[in-house]
Motif scaffolding. Structure first.
Motif, PDB file in Angstrom:
ATOM      1  N   HIS A   1       8.457   1.562   6.437  1.00  0.00           N
ATOM      2  CA  HIS A   1       7.972   0.623   5.396  1.00  0.00           C
ATOM      3  C   HIS A   1       8.608   0.826   4.180  1.00  0.00           C
ATOM      4  O   HIS A   1       9.023  -0.165   3.413  1.00  0.00           O
ATOM      5  N   LEU A   2       8.805   1.988   3.745  1.00  0.00           N
ATOM      6  CA  LEU A   2       9.529   2.271   2.724  1.00  0.00           C
ATOM      7  C   LEU A   2      10.902   1.945   2.510  1.00  0.00           C
ATOM      8  O   LEU A   2      11.490   1.250   1.320  1.00  0.00           O
ATOM      9  N   ALA A   3      11.578   2.074   3.446  1.00  0.00           N
ATOM     10  CA  ALA A   3      12.870   1.384   3.870  1.00  0.00           C
ATOM     11  C   ALA A   3      13.080  -0.134   3.483  1.00  0.00           C
ATOM     12  O   ALA A   3      13.916  -0.767   2.712  1.00  0.00           O
TER      13      ALA A   3
ATOM     14  N   GLU B   1       0.669  -1.107   0.085  1.00  0.00           N
ATOM     15  CA  GLU B   1      -0.007  -0.093  -0.027  1.00  0.00           C
ATOM     16  C   GLU B   1       0.936   1.432   0.010  1.00  0.00           C
ATOM     17  O   GLU B   1       0.532   2.127  -0.838  1.00  0.00           O
ATOM     18  N   VAL B   2       1.799   1.261   0.885  1.00  0.00           N
ATOM     19  CA  VAL B   2       2.915   2.405   0.856  1.00  0.00           C
ATOM     20  C   VAL B   2       3.374   2.583  -0.370  1.00  0.00           C
ATOM     21  O   VAL B   2       3.653   3.784  -0.952  1.00  0.00           O
ATOM     22  N   LEU B   3       3.965   1.369  -0.961  1.00  0.00           N
ATOM     23  CA  LEU B   3       4.529   1.552  -2.306  1.00  0.00           C
ATOM     24  C   LEU B   3       3.739   2.031  -3.343  1.00  0.00           C
ATOM     25  O   LEU B   3       4.085   2.978  -4.110  1.00  0.00           O
ATOM     26  N   ILE B   4       2.478   1.669  -3.623  1.00  0.00           N
ATOM     27  CA  ILE B   4       1.349   2.237  -4.397  1.00  0.00           C
ATOM     28  C   ILE B   4       1.335   3.777  -4.498  1.00  0.00           C
ATOM     29  O   ILE B   4       1.356   4.520  -5.304  1.00  0.00           O
ATOM     30  N   LEU B   5       1.021   4.058  -3.169  1.00  0.00           N
ATOM     31  CA  LEU B   5       0.698   5.672  -2.994  1.00  0.00           C
ATOM     32  C   LEU B   5       1.771   6.241  -3.245  1.00  0.00           C
ATOM     33  O   LEU B   5       1.623   7.453  -3.743  1.00  0.00           O
TER      34      LEU B   5
ATOM     35  N   THR C   1       6.430   5.788  10.565  1.00  0.00           N
ATOM     36  CA  THR C   1       6.078   4.366   9.776  1.00  0.00           C
ATOM     37  C   THR C   1       6.115   4.073   8.267  1.00  0.00           C
ATOM     38  O   THR C   1       6.501   3.240   7.878  1.00  0.00           O
ATOM     39  N   VAL C   2       5.398   5.087   7.744  1.00  0.00           N
ATOM     40  CA  VAL C   2       5.627   5.251   6.186  1.00  0.00           C
ATOM     41  C   VAL C   2       7.058   5.007   5.798  1.00  0.00           C
ATOM     42  O   VAL C   2       7.468   4.010   4.936  1.00  0.00           O
TER      43      VAL C   2
END
Lengths: 456, 211
Positions: B178-180, B150-154, B174-175
């Motif tokens: 997740h990205l890392a 979800e993070v990647l798509i947004l 947190t974002v």
């Protein structure tokens, strides 16, 4: 009127002053003449009337000169001590001996001159230098003389003093006016005129006026000092501007030279090689393998030329600026992180750069480019954080590193004078698009560059 | 059946070269050519090709705009961007506009043919010279958690960490965590690489990006 205000002002004081002074002079003279005439008439009348009475021998002689005369005679008032005698009368014989006199008439012998004309009033002075008017009259053929004298001081004193005083005061006012005009001219008008002449003939940014005018009043002196300061600033500015212009020209020439060198060393060589290969290909009658070698090398040169020209384009004016601020900054960050070997994080809210003019995109882009280079080159930073967000109607670009930092000079133009153009350039670029730039840094604590620009 | 191809490029020499390269192969049929964005839009509407080769920089409407128009019109046309720019952000912009692939004009005729065939079959084609990371060695990526996806798509859609955090009701930190983790699993160094690699490995589909 307004143009010659100072002259008019000076004249407005000068002319009345001079006329007051002249009027006072004339007044004093005429006043003196009038006093003299009054004294003469008075003494003459006194002497004459007394002489005629003596001549008539009205038998009043004795009573006339007694301390307490019969009151029916007007003269007794005149001779009584109580009233305060303004004059003296004496009856003298032919030898000049005093036969009779009013009290205090001893003074007359003091005033007696041998050649004194008879029947005419004369001015004379006693030993103390006091002024008197004296007249002598013969009392018919009795052989007696009547001599009358009046002291200016006693008879006319108050009149004289106050009349004269008034005139002297008027004269003083006139003098004060003249002194005023002189001072006004010397300390105000003349310094103002010379300042005005210097201002109008001064070549701004080149000449300096005299810094001080000792004769001028303080306000004009300060005006001159301020003017001197302004002229000095203008000169400093023009020096800075000249250096700036030279800088611009030099940078431009350096850019051109580098561009020419890059074109010469890169694409020009490649295209030359392509032409050679094409000719070799055309000339080779030989077999296929040789032809395909030439063709292969031709394509290789062409590929190299394309890559080099593309790199040049990116460096001169990246075409991807048209992708908008976020796209351009992301592309820049990714490229620089590969070239400089540091991590660059770009955080941009979506649509943050929408509606931004091309000039502003370019200015912010160059600021970011310069700041990231600085972080790497001078700050030795391993990470740079790029944030792009809106603050109301203002777009904010923030670049932060945790590198070495540096101690900021107060004025970025000083850095420019020392040959460090980067920060001053960034500041000017932002100013040109109506924005501003703030650099915060401290030695050992990293650097933050914040560029702000109005969105519309 | 041959793949029906349309070519839009304002440079006649380039266009002629492309036509010559494609005509050698029986698999392709050239249904039209245009030299600017507006003309291209008209001809695409008339011919409805399978694949439209579109130059990014053109007079009239530019390539990215044209790709978006094709996507929004719902025409069954696959767009393949063809350009001389090697900036990855063009790839991002093209993919977000609905293009299925991105190819440099210096690519070989074989690569061109492969690209057209790939997008015609519904695949994604990314030029490895531009998207160097997709040309690097293949790995089998560790699978992403739902949150990471979800993070990647947004993020790939162009949202900032703050916006992503607000959308998912999680913290910005947190974002970033997740990205890392996503970068780590895909072997990416930045958001762009993460998105390209996710598309390449099928971790994320083009449809998810365009939703």
């Amino acid at each position: 009127m307004k143009r010659r205000l100072l002259t008019v002002l000076a004249l407005a004081i000068l002319l009345p002053s001079v006329s007051v002074l002249l009027a006072a002079g004339v007044g004093i003279y005429q006043h003196r003449q009038a006093i003299r005439a009054v004294a003469r008439t008075y003494v003459q009348d006194l002497a004459e009337s007394t002489a005629s009475r003596v001549e008539m021998g009205w038998g009043l002689t004795e009573s006339l000169f007694t301390a307490k005369p019969p009151s029916r005679f007007w003269g007794n008032r005149f001779f009584s001590q109580e009233v305060g005698i303004p004059g003296w009368i004496a009856v003298l014989d032919a030898q000049g001996r005093v036969v009779m006199s009013t009290p205090g008439a001893q003074i007359l012998s003091e005033l007696w001159r041998p050649q004194m004309p008879i029947g005419e009033a004369v001015e004379t002075k006693n030993r103390a230098g006091e002024a008197f008017t004296v007249a002598a009259y013969p009392a018919g053929d009795t052989g007696l003389f009547v001599m009358a004298a009046v002291s200016w001081k006693e008879l006319l004193g108050p009149m004289l003093r106050f009349g004269l005083l008034l005139l002297l005061l008027v004269g003083l006012v006139g003098m004060a006016g003249l002194v005023g005009v002189y001072l006004l001219w010397k300390t105000v008008i003349s310094p103002l005129k010379s300042l005005e002449a210097e201002v109008s003939s001064l070549e701004w940014g080149k000449d300096l006026p005299r810094p001080h005018d000792e004769a001028a009043v303080r306000e004009i002196g300060r005006l001159r000092e301020e003017f001197f300061h302004l002229a000095q600033t203008a000169i400093d500015r023009s020096v800075l501007w000249k250096r700036y212009a030279l800088d611009l020209v030099r940078v431009q020439e350096e850019e051109r030279a580098r561009l020419a060198r890059d074109l010469h060393d890169g694409p020009l060589q490649d295209v030359t090689a392509m032409i050679q290969r094409a000719r070799l290909f055309a000339a080779s009658e030989a077999a296929e393998p040789e032809k395909s070698v030439h063709l292969g090398l031709l394509e290789e040169s062409a590929q190299a030329a394309v890559r080099e020209i593309r790199a040049l384009c990116d460096e001169l004016s990246p075409p991807w600026l048209e992708l908008g601020l976020t796209g351009a900054l992301t592309e820049l960050a990714e490229r620089l992180s590969r070239h400089l070997g540091l991590r660059i994080f770009v955080e941009a809210d979506s649509g943050v750069g929408d509606g931004l003019s091309k000039e502003k995109v370019l200015a912010l882009f160059r600021v970011a480019q310069e700041a990231i280079h600085n972080s790497s080159r001078h700050g030795g930073a391993a990470e740079v954080f790029v944030r792009l967000f809106r603050d109301g109607e203002t777009l904010v670009l923030e670049l932060e590193d945790r590198g070495n930092g540096f101690n900021l000079p107060e004025d970025l133009t000083r850095l420019r004078l020392q040959g460090h153009r980067g920060l001053a350039n960034m500041e000017e670029r932002m100013a040109l698009v109506g924005g501003d730039l703030v650099v915060e840094s401290r030695l050992g604590e990293g650097t933050r560059v914040t560029a702000r620009v109005p969105v519309s | 059946m041959a793949i029906r191809v349309f070519i839009a490029d304002d440079h006649p020499m380039t266009r002629a070269g492309l036509v010559a390269a494609l005509q050698r192969e029986p698999d392709f049929e050239i249904v039209g050519e245009a030299s600017d964005g507006n003309e291209a839009w008209r001809i695409i509407g008339e011919t409805v090709p399978d694949v439209a080769l579109i130059d990014i920089r053109m007079p009239g409407e530019d390539g990215v705009g044209l790709a978006r128009r094709i996507k929004e019109s719902g025409l069954p046309v696959c767009t393949l961007m063809l350009t001389s720019y090697d900036a990855q952000q063009y790839v991002m912009a093209s993919l977000r506009a609905g293009a299925k692939g991105y190819l440099l004009k210096t690519a070989s005729p074989e690569e061109l043919a492969r690209a057209i065939k790939t997008v015609a079959k519904g695949g994604i084609y990314l030029d490895s010279e531009v998207s160097r990371v997709v040309g690097e060695q293949e790995i089998v990526p560790e699978s992403l958690s739902n949150r990471e996806r979800e993070v990647l798509i947004l993020t790939s859609k162009g949202l900032s960490s703050k916006e992503t955090a607000a959308r998912l009701f999680i913290s910005e930190r947190t974002v970033q965590t997740h990205l890392a983790s996503v970068y780590d699993k895909l072997g990416a160094r930045n958001k762009t690489e993460a998105m390209l690699l996710a598309l390449k490995y099928g971790v994320m589909t083009l449809e998810e990006l365009l939703e």
